[in-house]
Design a protein around this motif. Structure first.
Motif, short mmCIF file in Angstrom:
data_model
loop_
_atom_site.label_atom_id
_atom_site.label_comp_id
_atom_site.label_asym_id
_atom_site.label_seq_id
_atom_site.Cartn_x
_atom_site.Cartn_y
_atom_site.Cartn_z
N TYR A 1 64.52 12.75 21.99
CA TYR A 1 63.46 12.74 20.97
C TYR A 1 62.85 11.37 20.83
N LYS A 2 63.72 10.36 20.96
CA LYS A 2 63.20 8.99 20.89
C LYS A 2 62.19 8.78 22.00
N ALA A 3 62.56 9.24 23.19
CA ALA A 3 61.68 9.04 24.34
C ALA A 3 60.33 9.68 24.11
N ILE A 4 60.35 10.90 23.57
CA ILE A 4 59.08 11.59 23.38
C ILE A 4 58.27 10.97 22.26
N LEU A 5 58.93 10.80 21.11
CA LEU A 5 58.17 10.38 19.94
C LEU A 5 57.77 8.93 19.98
N SER A 6 58.36 8.17 20.91
CA SER A 6 57.96 6.77 20.98
C SER A 6 56.68 6.61 21.79
N ARG B 1 48.59 10.20 16.91
CA ARG B 1 47.16 10.49 16.98
C ARG B 1 46.95 11.91 17.52
N ALA B 2 47.79 12.27 18.48
CA ALA B 2 47.65 13.60 19.08
C ALA B 2 47.92 14.69 18.05
N TYR B 3 48.85 14.44 17.17
CA TYR B 3 49.12 15.41 16.10
C TYR B 3 47.86 15.66 15.29
N LEU B 4 47.17 14.55 14.96
CA LEU B 4 45.94 14.70 14.19
C LEU B 4 44.91 15.52 14.95
N VAL B 5 44.75 15.18 16.21
CA VAL B 5 43.79 15.90 17.04
C VAL B 5 44.10 17.38 17.03
N THR B 6 45.35 17.69 17.27
CA THR B 6 45.74 19.08 17.35
C THR B 6 45.58 19.80 16.02
N ILE B 7 45.96 19.14 14.95
CA ILE B 7 45.83 19.79 13.64
C ILE B 7 44.37 20.09 13.34
N PHE B 8 43.51 19.12 13.60
CA PHE B 8 42.08 19.36 13.36
C PHE B 8 41.58 20.52 14.19
N THR B 9 41.93 20.46 15.48
CA THR B 9 41.47 21.51 16.37
C THR B 9 41.93 22.88 15.88
N THR B 10 43.19 22.97 15.49
CA THR B 10 43.74 24.24 15.08
C THR B 10 43.05 24.76 13.83
N VAL B 11 42.95 23.91 12.82
CA VAL B 11 42.36 24.36 11.56
C VAL B 11 40.88 24.74 11.75
N ALA B 12 40.12 23.80 12.29
CA ALA B 12 38.69 24.07 12.46
C ALA B 12 38.47 25.23 13.39
N GLY B 13 39.20 25.22 14.49
CA GLY B 13 39.03 26.29 15.48
C GLY B 13 39.33 27.65 14.90
N THR B 14 40.46 27.75 14.21
CA THR B 14 40.84 29.04 13.68
C THR B 14 39.79 29.55 12.69
N ILE C 1 35.95 16.08 20.99
CA ILE C 1 37.04 16.90 20.45
C ILE C 1 36.62 18.35 20.40
N TRP C 2 35.31 18.60 20.40
CA TRP C 2 34.84 19.98 20.32
C TRP C 2 35.10 20.77 21.59
N ASP D 1 42.34 8.61 25.87
CA ASP D 1 43.66 9.05 25.40
C ASP D 1 43.79 9.14 23.90
N LYS D 2 42.74 8.76 23.18
CA LYS D 2 42.80 8.97 21.73
C LYS D 2 42.49 10.42 21.37
N LEU D 3 41.99 11.18 22.35
CA LEU D 3 41.63 12.55 22.05
C LEU D 3 42.56 13.55 22.72
N PHE D 4 43.69 13.09 23.21
CA PHE D 4 44.62 14.02 23.83
C PHE D 4 45.26 14.91 22.79
N SER D 5 45.46 16.16 23.15
CA SER D 5 46.14 17.05 22.23
C SER D 5 47.65 16.87 22.38
N LEU D 6 48.37 17.32 21.37
CA LEU D 6 49.82 17.19 21.39
C LEU D 6 50.41 17.86 22.62
N GLN D 7 49.98 19.06 22.88
CA GLN D 7 50.51 19.81 24.02
C GLN D 7 50.25 19.10 25.33
N TYR D 8 49.11 18.45 25.43
CA TYR D 8 48.79 17.80 26.69
C TYR D 8 49.74 16.66 26.97
#
Lengths: 303, 295, 566
Positions: B59-64, B70-83, B139-140, B219-226
């Motif tokens: 987890y350290k490796a991933i979350l570091s 930033r990706a969390y933000l991107v993904t959250i925005f995408t999910t909410v707006a998109g849905t 982001i769109w 890379d500021k616009l990468f999604s979490l999954q990516y």
């Protein structure tokens, strides 16, 4: 005819207006790119692009039918998909009905949430675990295999349709039940009350009310799934079977077959050709089925 | 007689569903505990519910990875707006096509269904998005090309079909516009449908990574999954390549714990979205009693 | 659910997923010798080239879009900043590198080119997109930049023979340079890494021969439960290599004028070539009658190696079924395996990992190829080809500037080391002219680690990590000498599969490869019988046989034409 249609356009113009955003979207993102289908008939050259590449007719399709196995893989694809769809639907409906009958206690809601968890574990990761699971030296699975006379699950192709079915059910059923749960939630409670007053047992309620009310959902989902019966297996089968040729006779599907063939020497044109082949057959199948459904139940058909 | 059969049927149901749930949760818990196991022990002893050595190295490796917050933000925005956008567009078309309102409904149905099977391929889609729509590095690009999913649309139409037209026939006769009918009558009666379709769209947007791969270089616009997908893909490579380089050999000593990282990504991926379904369960109640309205 | 796009995406994306992995940086017959090319031909061959701009006056700023694959190295942005700072007045380049996962890299390049996206410099390789993209004119010829006084750095680093051996046949049927070849040598030295501590425990001081190795396997098998004597991934480093290496098969064949040439997806062809004339050719899958034209003892398929692998399996030297094994290296360093194959340069990495996980362990190295172990001359077959290149798309408007960038990198050890190792003093410390080490207190996990095989590798600018033990260093110098190598008769030749593209994609080839896995893993008994059965089945496939013949004919024709020009 046209007269009737034009009248409808005018009469229902506000409703037709509602369809515009979606239609526009479809036009731009689904129909415009269809130009790419021509790639299936071209010797696609990125420099010359879609409209400039050389037309080569059906040559791109040749490679697929070249091997003797195209029939086996097509059969496997259809067979496995039907297996998954059939049993999957059965199990999803069963689960949905059972859960809806059990009420809204925390325990039940918890179970509902848990059931969808496997859906979130991607196939590659399932693949990692499947090895440990199927090669374990102890446990019930091992006992079962020994009883069947199988020494190594990874060398015995005949049991694999069952193994794949098992994984497919595990991963997708819980999630698939959501749709049916939503549909059941929409059934008028008054119907059940009336039936109970008439003395119907619980089982009778399920079979006389719930299931018929789900009919259109079941049929529609089945029809929708039918179109994909010749494809959609790459992720799952490849993650679980990999390149294990011992298992190919029963598990090799069109997707994995083509994937292996095009891995080293493939081209966009060839992959597009196979995709087209899969689409066309699926399409014919659905059109025929849709016509059939329309004869019995006009509202359950897709179109 | 009735009472006992009622009792045993419930028991049967409980047993069946409980067993199934157990089968579902057991591997999941295994993934969780394995992701928290020390890598070397995992390799040596395999997966276990009770590892000897716990470790949060994965987890350290991933979350570091600096790009993750930033990706969390991107993904959250995408999910909410998109849905939201998807639900609006989908509801509109699904309502229009439900029942027998439109003469051309089956033609339109066919138009959408056709696109489910026939696909122009990646190349034309790519050219469309990059050259003609100029959506690169925006982001769109996570949302616009995916707004409408025909399968979801058909499903929603199916739910709307269950609502008897008589219900709003009267309103229509009184002169209410279609918008009002959709908004004030049909949608409130379709909460389970909205919840379901909303869930499906939300999951789609949440898991979206291909747009990032194809269209995003910033890379500021990468999604979490990516980002997660990159981690896994690159681990796979690192495990297979003989990094025959004088420099590489020294660095190779600090490969991230490969196995546990893969497993941990499954957990990180799921993260918040797992709470969406329980949250939405409350909407899985039937709409108002039809009888009540009629009366 | 989302069938259309997802289905095609997964299909197409999946298309390049695994193959590339194997050949990625070091295929079996891949780079290792530093070809100390001629540093300065007196007269730069100034053939009708366009005028490269003079480097003296400050140039217009230009943004170069570079495509590479993998993870973006940590601190990469700082290195780029430093580079731009150093060259602001000379090159004035704004360097923009995009990193893509390898599995998707190949397709992404093709997509970007299809859509007319800007790419100035892209990594590519014969195992990736090069054959296709060269054939359809996507890449430009780079010949004019080499042996050119305007590009002294390139002159220094890339000599005549190195370039000649790494040319490709272009759309005009002539050989040209289509990519800057990146490599540190022509063939890696493979070794069997073993647990010296375990060996010593059972009375074997060091592995010096095949028999020693077998004795070691026995010792481990009988005395160390839970430790597999030899572990390997299904797609990598099979026992066959060790057994064949011991028999020095390839060198034997070569001495009998039998050479192996790869066709790509259709397998490796065996050709009997005498005085540059092809006498006989055999492609796997066709009737073994063809082999009768080969000199003895190669006139029949030899299954000795397969028998030996089966023997290993039965004796328990390898796992009973390695078909699902993917983490062999991790198993070895975790202590559950007695030996593992890897290239020599992974010594330090393996040692560190092993020592961290297994206290008291000691790493031993056994070079299993007999001739190589004894450092004899003419022991390694090579085509003198590199496996990694940098190419320039025809659509790029900055070809000259890109080449100037590369020229800068190869102009001096200092320039080169900036990208390869990082900022001196911070990321690395020089130890003499040809070695280096990490500065004290630097965490390797956070340090800059650049994949040199994508930009900087070159035989003339190599540094060894200081931590290598002496014998490894000796092998490095052994491999640096030209006399170590036996030149493949097909050196300089690359088979162009485009004319037989459809035949090459016959799925039966991939199936054949998958079937052979069973033999390679020692899973199939009664080898002679089963191999005969396999041959029968293949012969029954008329379409496959026809395709094989067509591909063989094409190969022979191309190769003969090539040989005629030598």
């Amino acid at each position: 005819m046209k007269h009737k249609g034009l009248r409808d356009l005018v009469k229902n113009r506000y409703i037709y207006l509602m369809t515009l955003p979606a239609l526009l979207f479809s036009l731009i993102f689904s129909y415009l790119p269809l130009a790419g289908i021509t790639m299936a008939f071209q010797d696609f050259n990125p420099i010359k692009g879609i409209f400039g590449s050389e037309f080569i007719g059906l040559r791109n399709f040749e490679f697929f039918f070249r091997g003797r196995d195209w029939f086996t893989v097509t059969f496997n694809t259809v067979f496995l998909n039907l297996l998954f769809i059939g049993f999957g639907t059965l199990l999803s409906i069963t689960l949905a009905i059972m859960l809806s009958e059990l009420g809204k206690s925390l325990f039940v809601r918890g179970m509902q949430s848990i059931m969808i968890l496997p859906n979130f574990i991607s196939w590659p990761i399932v693949g990692l675990f499947s090895v440990a699971f199927l090669t374990a030296d102890t446990g019930t699975l091992d006992g079962l295999m020994k009883w069947l006379g199988i020494s190594d699950a990874y060398m015995e192709s005949s049991i694999w349709p069952v193994i794949l079915l098992f994984f497919s059910l595990w991963k997708g059923t819980g999630f698939g039940a959501i749709v049916y749960l939503a549909a059941i939630a929409g059934i008028d409670r008054g119907l059940y009350e009336a039936a109970k007053i008439d003395g119907a047992s619980r089982l009778q309620c399920i079979f006389r009310i719930t299931l018929p009310m789900l009919k259109s959902t079941i049929i529609m989902l089945f029809l929708l799934a039918l179109g994909g019966i010749f494809s959609g297996t790459l992720d799952m089968v490849y993650s679980l079977v990999g390149d294990n040729s011992f298992l190919f006779p029963t598990t090799d599907t069109i997707d994995t077959y083509v994937f292996r063939a095009l891995r080293t020497q493939g081209s966009f044109g060839m992959s597009q050709a196979v995709a087209l082949y899969q689409s066309i057959i699926g399409f014919i199948l659905v059109v025929l089925s849709n016509q059939l459904v329309k004869k019995f139940d006009k509202d359950s058909s897709i179109f | 007689m009735k009472l006992s059969s009622l009792w045993s049927l419930s028991t049967l149901f409980y047993l069946f569903t409980a067993l199934f749930s157990l089968a579902c949760v057991y591997p999941f818990v295994l993934v969780l505990t394995s992701s928290l196991t020390d890598e070397v022990e995992l390799i040596r002893n395999g997966y276990s519910l009770f590892p000897e050595t716990w470790s949060i190295a994965a987890y350290k490796a991933i979350l570091s990875t600096p790009t993750i917050p930033r990706a969390y933000l991107v993904t959250i925005f995408t999910t909410v707006a998109g849905t939201l956008i998807s639900l609006i567009v989908t509801s509109m078309i699904a309502y229009a096509l439900s029942g027998r309102k439109l003469y051309y409904r089956n033609h339109i149905n066919f138009i959408f269904y056709f696109t489910m099977l026939f696909n122009g391929g990646l190349v034309s889609f790519y050219i469309l998005v990059t050259r003609y729509l100029q959506l690169t590095d925006s982001i769109w690009v996570y949302i616009i090309p995916f707004v409408l999913n025909p399968w979801n649309m058909f499903l929603m139409r199916n739910f709307f079909n269950e609502i008897p037209e008589e219900l709003y026939e009267s309103s229509r006769l009184e002169g209410a516009g279609e918008w009002r009918i959709l908004w004030q009558i049909v949608l409130p009666l379709s909460l389970p449908a909205l919840a379901t379709i909303g869930l499906f769209y939300a999951l789609m947007y949440w898991n979206s990574w291909q747009p990032a791969l194809l269209f995003i270089n910033n890379d500021k616009l990468f999604s979490l999954q990516y980002i997660i997908m990159q981690i896994i893909r690159n681990i796979d490579i690192a495990q297979n390549i003989a990094v025959s380089s004088t420099a590489g050999s020294v660095i190779n000593t600090q490969r991230p714990p490969a196995f546990t990282v893969r497993l941990a990504t499954a957990m990180v991926t799921i993260g918040p979205i797992i709470f969406l379904y329980p949250f939405l369960q409350r909407y899985f109640v039937g709409g108002l009693k039809i009888g009540a309205i009629k009366g | 659910m989302k069938k259309g796009l997802k289905k095609t995406l997964s299909l197409i994306f999946a298309v390049t997923m695994s193959t590339s992995l194997l050949a990625a940086c070091t295929g079996k017959n891949s780079p290792s010798t530093p070809d100390k090319g001629e540093s300065s031909p007196t007269n730069a061959v100034q053939n009708n080239s366009s005028e490269p701009p003079a480097v003296k006056t400050p140039l217009e700023p230009v943004k170069l879009e570079v495509m590479l694959w993998g993870d973006k190295p940590k601190q990469f942005d700082e290195i780029v900043d430093e580079f731009e700072r150093q060259t602001k007045d000379t090159l004035n380049i704004d360097l923009n590198v995009t990193w893509t996962p390898l599995a998707d890299y190949g397709n992404k390049i093709k997509l970007m080119l299809s859509a007319g996206q800007k790419i100035d410099l892209a990594f590519d390789a014969p195992w990736l997109n090069m054959p296709g993209l060269i054939a359809n004119g996507s890449y430009i010829e780079l010949d004019k930049y080499f042996n050119n006084d305007q590009y002294p750095g390139l002159q220094k680093a890339f000599g005549e023979s190195l370039l000649n051996n790494n040319k490709f046949v272009g759309p005009d049927k002539q050989q040209h340079v289509y990519g800057v070849p990146l490599g540190q040598g022509y063939a890696p030295v493979y070794a069997l890494y073993y647990r010296k501590d375990l060996a010593k425990k059972h009375g074997i001081s060091e592995l010096k021969s095949y028999d020693d190795m077998i004795a070691y396997f026995d010792a481990v098998k009988n005395n160390e439960p839970g430790i597999t004597p030899y572990i390997f991934n299904k797609d990598q480093y099979p026992p066959a290599w060790i057994i064949d290496g011991n028999r020095a098969i390839k060198i034997d064949q070569a001495k009998n004028n039998i050479w192996e040439v790869s066709t790509g997806s259709a397998g490796v062809a065996k050709l009997h070539i005498v005085d540059n004339k092809i006498k006989a050719a055999y492609l796997p899958g066709e009737s073994t009658d063809v082999l009768k034209d080969f000199p003895e003892p190669f006139h029949a398929l030899d299954f000795t190696t397969n028998e030996e692998i089966l023997n290993w399996n039965e004796k328990g030297y390898i796992e009973s079924n390695a078909i699902n094994r993917k983490d062999a290296q991790d198993q070895f360093t975790a202590g559950t395996a007695g030996s593992y194959m890897q290239t020599l340069d992974n010594y330090v990495a393996l040692e560190n990992a092993l020592k961290a996980a297994v206290p008291g362990s000691e790493l031993g190295v056994y070079v299993y190829e007999n001739n190589v172990r004894n450092m004899e001359p003419a022991s390694l077959l090579t085509e003198f080809k590199f496996w990694n290149f940098l190419s320039i798309p025809a659509s790029s408007k900055n070809a000259d500037r890109s080449m100037m960038f590369l020229d800068w990198i190869f102009a001096s050890q200092q320039n080169h080391d900036l990208f390869e190792y990082g900022i001196e003093g911070k990321n690395w410390v020089a130890v003499g002219d040809d070695k280096y080490k990490l500065p004290d207190g630097v965490d390797p996990g956070q340090n800059y680690a650049f994949p040199g095989y994508q930009l900087t590798w070159n035989p003339n600018y190599m540094r060894l990590a200081e931590a290598y033990p002496q014998d490894v260093v000796e092998y490095y110098s052994y491999v640096a000498q030209d006399t170590t190598f036996l030149k493949q008769v097909s050196a300089g030749f690359t088979f162009n599969g485009e004319p037989v593209k459809t035949e090459m994609t016959n799925p039966s080839f991939a199936k054949m490869a998958a079937e052979n896995a069973g033999f390679e893993l020692g899973l199939i008994k009664n080898i002679a019988d089963n191999k005969a059965k396999q041959e029968q089945n293949l012969l029954k496939d008329k379409q496959l046989q026809a395709d094989i013949q067509k591909i063989k004919a094409e190969l022979v024709q191309q190769l003969q034409a090539f040989l005629d020009e030598q």
